[in-house]
Design a protein around this motif. Structure first.
Motif, PDB file in Angstrom:
ATOM      1  N   LEU A  23      96.170   5.646   3.147  1.00  0.00           N
ATOM      2  CA  LEU A  23      95.553   6.496   4.123  1.00  0.00           C
ATOM      3  C   LEU A  23      94.836   5.778   5.355  1.00  0.00           C
ATOM      4  CD1 LEU A  23      94.197   9.362   4.332  1.00  0.00           C
ATOM      5  CD2 LEU A  23      92.207   8.533   3.101  1.00  0.00           C
ATOM      6  N   THR A  25      92.146   6.268   7.384  1.00  0.00           N
ATOM      7  CA  THR A  25      91.106   7.190   7.630  1.00  0.00           C
ATOM      8  C   THR A  25      90.475   7.210   8.978  1.00  0.00           C
ATOM      9  OG1 THR A  25      89.782   5.074   7.515  1.00  0.00           O
ATOM     10  CG2 THR A  25      90.238   6.182   5.141  1.00  0.00           C
ATOM     11  N   HIS A  27      92.271   8.395  11.219  1.00  0.00           N
ATOM     12  CA  HIS A  27      93.202   9.673  11.956  1.00  0.00           C
ATOM     13  C   HIS A  27      93.262  10.770  10.804  1.00  0.00           C
ATOM     14  CE1 HIS A  27      94.300   6.168  14.422  1.00  0.00           C
ATOM     15  NE2 HIS A  27      94.023   6.993  15.439  1.00  0.00           N
ATOM     16  N   SER A  28      92.401  10.809   9.880  1.00  0.00           N
ATOM     17  CA  SER A  28      92.548  11.804   8.561  1.00  0.00           C
ATOM     18  C   SER A  28      91.182  12.337   8.671  1.00  0.00           C
ATOM     19  CB  SER A  28      92.836  11.059   7.595  1.00  0.00           C
ATOM     20  OG  SER A  28      94.116  10.439   7.451  1.00  0.00           O
ATOM     21  N   THR A  51      93.346   9.333  -0.719  1.00  0.00           N
ATOM     22  CA  THR A  51      94.541   9.943  -1.097  1.00  0.00           C
ATOM     23  C   THR A  51      95.492   9.396  -2.007  1.00  0.00           C
ATOM     24  OG1 THR A  51      95.814   9.359   0.784  1.00  0.00           O
ATOM     25  CG2 THR A  51      94.371  11.509   0.874  1.00  0.00           C
ATOM     26  N   GLY A 147     102.504  11.874   8.555  1.00  0.00           N
ATOM     27  CA  GLY A 147     101.353  12.627   9.031  1.00  0.00           C
ATOM     28  C   GLY A 147     101.696  14.327   8.453  1.00  0.00           C
ATOM     29  N   SER A 149      99.606  18.497   7.777  1.00  0.00           N
ATOM     30  CA  SER A 149      98.471  19.222   7.710  1.00  0.00           C
ATOM     31  C   SER A 149      98.684  20.269   6.417  1.00  0.00           C
ATOM     32  CB  SER A 149      98.359  20.149   9.082  1.00  0.00           C
ATOM     33  OG  SER A 149      98.476  19.293  10.144  1.00  0.00           O
ATOM     34  N   GLU A 178      94.103  17.210   7.422  1.00  0.00           N
ATOM     35  CA  GLU A 178      94.697  16.443   8.423  1.00  0.00           C
ATOM     36  C   GLU A 178      94.888  15.052   7.935  1.00  0.00           C
ATOM     37  OE1 GLU A 178      96.498  17.608  10.973  1.00  0.00           O
ATOM     38  OE2 GLU A 178      95.708  19.683  10.885  1.00  0.00           O
ATOM     39  N   ILE A 179      96.105  14.684   7.588  1.00  0.00           N
ATOM     40  CA  ILE A 179      96.325  13.519   6.876  1.00  0.00           C
ATOM     41  C   ILE A 179      97.227  12.615   7.496  1.00  0.00           C
ATOM     42  CG2 ILE A 179      96.787  12.371   4.415  1.00  0.00           C
ATOM     43  CD1 ILE A 179      94.315  13.865   4.524  1.00  0.00           C
ATOM     44  N   GLN A 180      97.173  11.407   7.626  1.00  0.00           N
ATOM     45  CA  GLN A 180      97.949  10.331   8.499  1.00  0.00           C
ATOM     46  C   GLN A 180      97.918   9.130   7.347  1.00  0.00           C
ATOM     47  OE1 GLN A 180      98.447   8.010  12.353  1.00  0.00           O
ATOM     48  NE2 GLN A 180      97.736  10.142  12.425  1.00  0.00           N
TER      49      GLN A 180
END
Length: 185
Positions: A23, A25, A27-28, A51, A147, A149, A178-180
Motif C-alpha cells: 500500500l 499510504t 496516495h491512498s 490492504t 491504482g 477506485s 482510492e488505493i495506490q
C-alpha cells in the motif's frame, strides 16, 4: 468475481507482477458519506488502514483490507469522539472493520469484488464496484505503481453501529476507496 471475458487487464502488455503489492499510504484514502437529517451528507474518512493485494501465478488477486476505527475523522473532534464511543462504533471493543474478497479476482478495466465485511463479530456480504486505474512506472523511485477506485455501500445498523434513526441519520454508508499500490520487488 469477474470473468476473464469481461475486459482485459489495464496493463495488458505487462501483466501485474506476482506477489504482495504494498500500500502506498501517501496516495491512498478510505472515505465515507452518510446522510444527516435526510437533507445533506456528512463526509469523512479513516486515516489508518491496511490492504492486502496479492497476485498469484494466474494473474488473479486476493484482496483484503483492515480499517482502524479509532482513526475515524470528519474534521469535527466532538462529533468524531461521539461516533467512536460505545453507542456508535464502540472502538474500545470493536477496533477494526475488515473486508475480504470471497475469492481471487481478475483485474479488468472495471470489475466487481464480492466479499465480506466484519465488525465486532458481525459479518455481512459487501459488493465493491471497482474502476482500475492501471499501472504506471515511477522512474524516480524505480517502482511501478498500480491504482484503483472502489465504491460500495453498507448499512450501519446491520453491524450494530448506532440505532435506527429515521429522519436523523441515514442507515446507508457509502464507502469510497482510492488505493495506490507498489509492485513487489
Amino acid at each position: 468475481m469477474t470473468s476473464t471475458s469481461e475486459s482485459t487487464t489495464a496493463s495488458a502488455t505487462r501483466p501485474l507482477a506476482v506477489g504482495a503489492w504494498a500500500l502506498d499510504t501517501n496516495h491512498s484514502s478510505v472515505a465515507f458519506t452518510i446522510r444527516h437529517l435526510g437533507i445533506s451528507k456528512v463526509r469523512g474518512g479513516f486515516t489508518r488502514f491496511e490492504t492486502e493485494f496479492v497476485v498469484d501465478e494466474s494473474g488473479a488477486a486476493t484482496i483484503g483490507a483492515t480499517i482502524h476505527l479509532d482513526s475515524f475523522d470528519t474534521g469535527n473532534p466532538d462529533r468524531d469522539n461521539h461516533i467512536r464511543a460505545a453507542d456508535f462504533l464502540d472502538v474500545a471493543n470493536r477496533p477494526t472493520l475488515t473486508f475480504r474478497a470471497t475469492e481471487p479476482v481478475l483485474v479488468a478495466e472495471t470489475f466487481v469484488v464480492e466479499g465480506e465485511a466484519t465488525l465486532g463479530g458481525i459479518t455481512k456480504p459487501v459488493t465493491l464496484e471497482v474502476e482500475w486505474g492501471g499501472v504506471q512506472d515511477v522512474p524516480a523511485a524505480g517502482e511501478r505503481h498500480a491504482g484503483f477506485s472502489a465504491t460500495g455501500t453498507i448499512k450501519r445498523t446491520d453491524f450494530g453501529v448506532g440505532v435506527p434513526l429515521p429522519g436523523m441519520l441515514g442507515d446507508a454508508v457509502k464507502v469510497e476507496l482510492e488505493i495506490q499500490l507498489v509492485e513487489p520487488k
